[in-house]
Design a protein around this motif. Structure first.
Motif, PDB file in Angstrom:
ATOM      1  N   ARG A 132       0.861  -1.372  -0.008  1.00  0.00           N
ATOM      2  CA  ARG A 132      -0.104  -0.128  -0.070  1.00  0.00           C
ATOM      3  C   ARG A 132       0.787   1.076   0.142  1.00  0.00           C
ATOM      4  O   ARG A 132       0.571   2.086  -0.863  1.00  0.00           O
ATOM      5  N   VAL A 165       1.530   4.303  -2.992  1.00  0.00           N
ATOM      6  CA  VAL A 165       1.435   5.781  -2.845  1.00  0.00           C
ATOM      7  C   VAL A 165       2.632   6.238  -3.540  1.00  0.00           C
ATOM      8  O   VAL A 165       2.702   7.364  -4.274  1.00  0.00           O
ATOM      9  N   VAL A 182       2.643   4.262   5.289  1.00  0.00           N
ATOM     10  CA  VAL A 182       1.217   3.829   5.526  1.00  0.00           C
ATOM     11  C   VAL A 182       1.005   2.837   6.873  1.00  0.00           C
ATOM     12  O   VAL A 182       2.020   2.087   7.031  1.00  0.00           O
ATOM     13  N   ARG A 237      -0.342  12.880   1.038  1.00  0.00           N
ATOM     14  CA  ARG A 237      -1.162  13.072   2.300  1.00  0.00           C
ATOM     15  C   ARG A 237      -2.694  12.969   1.534  1.00  0.00           C
ATOM     16  O   ARG A 237      -3.435  12.095   2.469  1.00  0.00           O
ATOM     17  N   SER A 238      -2.928  13.249   0.182  1.00  0.00           N
ATOM     18  CA  SER A 238      -4.272  13.012  -0.062  1.00  0.00           C
ATOM     19  C   SER A 238      -4.562  11.146  -0.395  1.00  0.00           C
ATOM     20  O   SER A 238      -5.708  11.058  -0.533  1.00  0.00           O
ATOM     21  N   SER A 239      -3.372  10.473  -0.370  1.00  0.00           N
ATOM     22  CA  SER A 239      -3.516   9.039  -0.346  1.00  0.00           C
ATOM     23  C   SER A 239      -3.839   8.483   1.076  1.00  0.00           C
ATOM     24  O   SER A 239      -3.753   7.194   1.044  1.00  0.00           O
ATOM     25  N   GLY A 240      -3.748   9.439   2.071  1.00  0.00           N
ATOM     26  CA  GLY A 240      -3.735   8.712   3.604  1.00  0.00           C
ATOM     27  C   GLY A 240      -2.296   8.328   4.093  1.00  0.00           C
ATOM     28  O   GLY A 240      -2.274   7.617   4.923  1.00  0.00           O
ATOM     29  N   ALA A 241      -1.369   8.591   3.372  1.00  0.00           N
ATOM     30  CA  ALA A 241       0.036   8.312   3.757  1.00  0.00           C
ATOM     31  C   ALA A 241       0.741   9.704   4.324  1.00  0.00           C
ATOM     32  O   ALA A 241       0.181  10.547   4.239  1.00  0.00           O
ATOM     33  N   THR A 242       2.057   9.345   4.681  1.00  0.00           N
ATOM     34  CA  THR A 242       2.790  10.581   5.283  1.00  0.00           C
ATOM     35  C   THR A 242       4.066  10.323   4.512  1.00  0.00           C
ATOM     36  O   THR A 242       4.616   9.230   4.392  1.00  0.00           O
TER      37      THR A 242
END
Length: 277
Positions: A21, A25, A105, A55-60
């Motif tokens: 995942r 990203v 993630v 960030r829009s993918s929910g990651a850092t």
């Protein structure tokens, strides 16, 4: 998750899925950046695009704040090999820019898992010899990954990278900067050099995730570190290329976690069993 000798971190299939995942990203962000590269864009603008994508993918972003690094990507232009800090520099026709990107993630337990990859992109029209440098470097990356087999050694990867580059011309291969293990941290044991002898180094086993990243120049292998304490440049001023992917060995083959197709097309062409899910 288990640990072998030398402190190697071995992932379960579920942990590998979390790394996939993160890898997706990174892979998608690099494709967005590839499309954004053009004459007139600044490396700071590329960094902003990358951070928004991650960030829009929910990651850092892995890089932002890492040992004080001030950006979400490394953007290294021309003779800058790696770790270039994005800023006001505007890309011009004929430049070549290497973009290194990482993302984290979190799994259901909150543990973060890393993905790390890099591409080199031509800005407009670049000289033929630079195009060849990019081709050789990317091919060396894939041949290094293809050399990895369960029961083999890290040196098999190093030897494959070096052998291909040496066969293509008098290129410089960086030795002071290497690939690495990856997982719960961006940099883990073992180191994955881009030169070396086959059959040497830690054993390759199922669940060991590695980032392979050849850094190749049109001149010598010698480098200097700029005053920002990050940017690595070629001593002779020659252009450089940098490609990277994160991969893992599974029970069925090789899975390139940062490639959008898992590496299936390139691995199949090289006769390597695809190990993705």
């Amino acid at each position: 998750m288990g640990f072998l000798d030398r402190g190697l971190e071995i992932k379960t299939p579920q942990q590998v899925d979390a790394m996939r995942r993160a890898g997706l990203v990174v892979g998608r962000t690099l494709e967005v950046l590839r499309a954004a590269v053009r004459p007139g864009i600044s490396t700071a603008e590329l960094d902003a695009i990358a951070e928004d994508s991650i960030r829009s993918s929910g990651a850092t972003p892995s890089f932002l704040g890492y040992q004080g690094f001030p950006a979400s990507i490394c953007a290294s232009v021309n003779d800058e090999v790696v770790h270039g800090i994005p800023g006001p520099r505007v890309l011009v026709d004929g430049d070549v820019v290497s973009i290194d990107c990482g993302a984290i993630v979190a799994d259901e337990s909150g543990q973060g898992w890393h993905g790390d990859a890099a591409i080199t992109v031509a800005v407009g029209d670049v000289p033929t010899e630079v195009q060849e440098l990019m081709r050789v470097t990317e091919e060396a990356l894939w041949l290094g990954i293809a050399a990895a087999r369960r029961g083999g050694r890290v040196g098999d990867i190093s030897h494959a990278v070096e052998s291909h580059v040496r066969s293509q011309g008098p290129y410089g291969i960086l030795e002071d900067y290497v690939g690495h293990g990856i997982g719960t941290q961006m940099h883990l044991p073992p180191n994955v050099p881009n030169v070396g002898r086959a059959g040497r180094g830690p054993r390759l086993v199922e669940g060991l995730a590695l980032a392979v990243e050849p850094m190749i120049t049109l001149g010598g292998k010698q480098t200097d570190l700029l005053d920002d304490d990050w940017t690595v440049v070629t001593t002779d001023g020659s252009p450089a290329a940098h490609y990277e992917h994160t991969f893992v060995l599974t029970d069925s083959g090789t899975w390139v976690l940062t490639a959008l197709d898992g590496g299936e097309a390139r691995l199949t062409a090289l006769g390597v069993p695809f190990g993705g899910r």
